[in-house]
Scaffold this motif. Structure first.
Motif, short mmCIF file in Angstrom:
data_model
loop_
_atom_site.label_atom_id
_atom_site.label_comp_id
_atom_site.label_asym_id
_atom_site.label_seq_id
_atom_site.Cartn_x
_atom_site.Cartn_y
_atom_site.Cartn_z
N GLN A 185 40.68 25.46 16.93
CA GLN A 185 41.36 26.37 17.85
C GLN A 185 42.62 25.73 18.45
N ILE A 186 43.59 25.45 17.58
CA ILE A 186 44.87 24.90 18.00
C ILE A 186 45.95 25.95 17.75
N ASN A 187 46.74 26.23 18.77
CA ASN A 187 47.78 27.26 18.67
C ASN A 187 49.10 26.66 19.16
N ILE A 188 50.07 26.57 18.25
CA ILE A 188 51.39 26.02 18.57
C ILE A 188 52.43 27.06 18.22
N SER A 189 53.30 27.40 19.17
CA SER A 189 54.25 28.47 18.91
C SER A 189 55.55 28.27 19.66
N ASP A 190 56.59 28.92 19.15
CA ASP A 190 57.90 28.94 19.79
C ASP A 190 58.43 27.53 20.03
N ILE A 191 58.68 26.85 18.92
CA ILE A 191 59.15 25.47 18.94
C ILE A 191 60.50 25.39 18.22
N ILE A 192 61.45 24.73 18.84
CA ILE A 192 62.73 24.42 18.20
C ILE A 192 62.81 22.91 18.05
N MET A 193 63.18 22.46 16.85
CA MET A 193 63.25 21.01 16.63
C MET A 193 64.46 20.65 15.77
N ASP A 194 65.06 19.52 16.08
CA ASP A 194 66.24 19.04 15.36
C ASP A 194 66.10 17.54 15.15
N GLY A 195 66.58 17.07 13.99
CA GLY A 195 66.57 15.64 13.72
C GLY A 195 65.19 15.08 13.49
N VAL A 196 64.28 15.89 12.91
CA VAL A 196 62.92 15.42 12.63
C VAL A 196 62.82 15.04 11.16
N GLN A 197 62.23 13.90 10.88
CA GLN A 197 62.02 13.53 9.49
C GLN A 197 61.10 14.52 8.79
N THR A 198 60.01 14.87 9.45
CA THR A 198 59.03 15.82 8.91
C THR A 198 58.72 16.86 9.97
N PRO A 199 59.02 18.13 9.72
CA PRO A 199 58.75 19.13 10.76
C PRO A 199 57.26 19.30 11.07
N ILE A 200 56.43 19.42 10.02
CA ILE A 200 55.00 19.68 10.23
C ILE A 200 54.20 18.69 9.38
N PHE A 201 53.34 17.92 10.04
CA PHE A 201 52.50 16.93 9.36
C PHE A 201 51.07 17.12 9.83
N ILE A 202 50.22 17.60 8.93
CA ILE A 202 48.81 17.84 9.25
C ILE A 202 47.97 16.99 8.31
N LYS A 203 47.14 16.10 8.87
CA LYS A 203 46.40 15.15 8.03
C LYS A 203 44.96 15.01 8.48
N LEU A 204 44.04 15.30 7.58
CA LEU A 204 42.63 14.96 7.73
C LEU A 204 42.36 13.72 6.91
N GLY A 205 41.92 12.65 7.56
CA GLY A 205 41.66 11.39 6.87
C GLY A 205 40.31 10.82 7.24
N ASP A 206 40.07 9.60 6.83
CA ASP A 206 38.77 8.96 7.05
C ASP A 206 38.98 7.49 7.34
N ARG A 207 39.74 7.22 8.39
CA ARG A 207 40.19 5.86 8.68
C ARG A 207 39.16 5.03 9.42
N ASN A 208 38.55 5.63 10.47
CA ASN A 208 37.87 4.75 11.42
C ASN A 208 36.66 5.41 12.07
N ARG A 209 35.94 6.25 11.34
CA ARG A 209 34.75 6.87 11.94
C ARG A 209 33.58 5.90 11.92
N GLN A 210 32.63 6.14 12.82
CA GLN A 210 31.43 5.32 12.83
C GLN A 210 30.63 5.55 11.56
N LYS A 211 29.95 4.53 11.13
CA LYS A 211 29.33 4.50 9.81
C LYS A 211 28.38 5.67 9.57
N ASP A 212 27.57 6.04 10.55
CA ASP A 212 26.56 7.07 10.37
C ASP A 212 27.08 8.48 10.67
#
Length: 527
Positions: free
Chosen positions: A311-338
């Protein structure tokens, strides 16, 4: 006599009321207790005494008048408002011994700060003055992620917190950090901090929060939602009417994401180029980045330590000079083992106007057998800088699910100039327009292992090479509709191991071929 007795009783009651009222609204100006405004004298004991007296008398205001007051750590107490009058400067001491470290159980580490509060209620920092952390002092120049540097504001497990009107500048570490707080309101705060590493502008790991009308400029992430506690998500937050600038990410969820992020709205914000770049110098380090100052990612949503983003809602954004406008990443870096891997779902991003400054296009990625789900991007307009070549187009993007999440975790470029999407279910791109400043030989959209998704009304500048606009690899049930193109181009769609592709209401008259084969059995319908 009876009348006189009654009058005396009434006067006694009025006196009690007056005393009671004054005891709960006590105000102490720190100079009344001997604070010295010379920019040299350390006033920690005097200011702390003022805070303690107000607290012991039921609450009230401690006033920092116009002047230059040096201090070490101040511990804010219940029912105390620290108020900085216009012209007031509260300046952090440059002596490490003036910042006693506290052990923070929730993070299992020691930490220090200029303004500290743990487990307090009804506290505030307000006014029109400035708190200067003196983070550019040589004593604090210890390098990236170095310990021992104080934050400016650090509140932990506090309730009913109000931060209003102040300017925070020149932090030695994070500018402000709110951990496990409840009912937090931040309004009209200005942050300017480029003097040290890790200068996050605003870090929120709390519940029931509003942020409004802030201007944040800093070297590290400007607005950063964090989640350090596995059973306590960062949730129920609204952010609106802010201006953000950073040499890192402007609006970021993560990297700490143990508990996750729920019910968060960010709206009506401007992301601009940072005013200073004293550390990063991205254009000297990464291929294809515009000269000058740039933001890493305008929107960075990262779940890599377990937990749930929902439930994340992001709207009405102006951006300039961004390397990457939208970066969404699901990863598995550092969760507890179990624990199970993290999840990302129900993300809506709409009404975005952006100008990109690198070859690292927007991306939405999970990792094998772990999908980002239910993502909707609508009414998005992005001008990409272009300049991509066939070498970039042929790049095989590594998974890197164990890596630190950042736009360059996949390399200095991506094989499509608009969107690179992998391991995603139920994606909708609706009324997305991507344009090019300079010619680009890469495809517009590349989908890999994407299912049950729709691309509706996309408008795009054509690649300058003969590559297909859309490239689908190992995808299922993808619909492309309402695409219009009158210019000549060899190929509309490239399919590899993909099935259930539907093309509806598209004007494909400008294309020599719809797909590589004159007839592709994996395209269910063409209208």
């Amino acid at each position: 006599m009876k009348h006189n007795t009654l009058l005396i009783k009434m006067l006694f009651l009025v006196t009690i009321l007056i005393v009671t009222k004054s005891s709960f609204s006590k105000e102490i100006v720190i100079t009344q207790n001997g604070a010295i405004s010379d920019g040299i004298t350390v006033n920690t004991d005097v200011i702390q005494k003022s805070i303690d007296i107000v607290n012991e008398n039921g609450g009230g205001r401690v006033v920092i008048p116009s002047g230059d007051f040096v201090t070490g750590t101040l511990f804010l107490r219940d029912n105390v408002e620290l108020h900085l009058e216009r012209g007031a400067v509260l300046r952090g001491s440059s002596e490490p011994d003036h910042y006693p470290a506290e052990f923070i159980k929730l993070r299992e580490r020691e930490a220090n700060a200029l303004i500290f509060a743990i487990g307090q209620k009804n506290i505030a920092v307000t006014g029109h003055g400035t708190i200067n952390g003196m983070g550019d002092s040589e004593i604090w120049q210890l390098g990236d992620n170095a310990k021992g540097r104080p934050k400016i504001i650090y509140f932990i497990e506090c309730m009913d917190v109000f931060i209003d009107g102040i300017t925070l500048t020149n932090a030695a570490f994070w500018v402000q950090d709110y951990l496990a707080c409840d009912f937090l309101k931040i309004n009209n705060v200005k942050v300017y901090s480029y003097g040290n590493h890790n200068n996050d502008g605003l870090d929120i790991d709390s519940r029931n929060v509003t942020v409004s009308n802030c201007i944040i400029e800093c070297d590290d992430d400007a607005l950063c939602f964090k989640s350090h506690i596995s059973d306590r998500p960062c949730e129920n937050i609204t952010v609106t009417n802010c201006v953000l600038a950073s040499n890192c990410n402007a609006i970021k969820f993560g990297t700490a994401s143990k508990g996750g992020f729920k019910n968060i709205t960010v709206t009506n914000c401007i992301i601009k180029k940072p005013s200073e770049d004293n550390i990063r110098k991205w254009h000297d380090k990464i291929e294809g980045i515009d000269a000058g100052h740039t933001v890493i990612s305008g929107l960075a949503l990262e779940m890599v330590d377990g937990g749930l983003m929902d439930q994340i809602n992001i709207s009405d954004i102006i951006m300039d000079g961004v390397q990457t406008p939208i970066f969404i990443k699901l990863g598995d870096r550092n969760r507890q083992k179990d624990n199970v891997p993290g999840q990302m779902k129900n993300i809506q991003i709409s009404n975005v106007l952006a100008r990109n400054a690198s070859l690292i296009s927007s991306s939405i990625t999970g990792f094998p057998d772990n999908y980002v789900s239910n993502v909707s991007l609508s009414n998005i307009q992005i001008e990409y800088k272009g300049g991509g070549t066939l070498r970039h187009h042929s790049y095989i993007v590594p998974e890197n699910e164990k890596s630190y999440p950042e736009n360059r975790m996949f390399g200095h470029y991506l094989p499509s100039y608009g969107f690179f999407v992998r391991h995603v279910n139920n994606l909708t791109l609706n009324n997305v327009h991507v344009a090019l400043k300079d010619a680009d030989e890469r495809s517009v959209v590349r989908l890999i292992d994407v299912n049950d998704s729709k691309i509706i009304g996309l408008k795009a500048d054509l690649p300058s090479s003969k590559v297909a606009l859309f490239e689908f690899d190992n995808c299922r049930d993808i619909t492309v509709s309402d695409f219009y193109n009158s210019k000549k181009h060899p190929l509309f769609l490239s399919l590899e191991k993909s099935f259930g592709i539907r093309l509806f209401n598209n004007d494909l008259s400008g294309f020599e071929k719809i797909s590589k084969d004159s007839f592709n059995k994996n395209i269910l319908s063409v209208d």
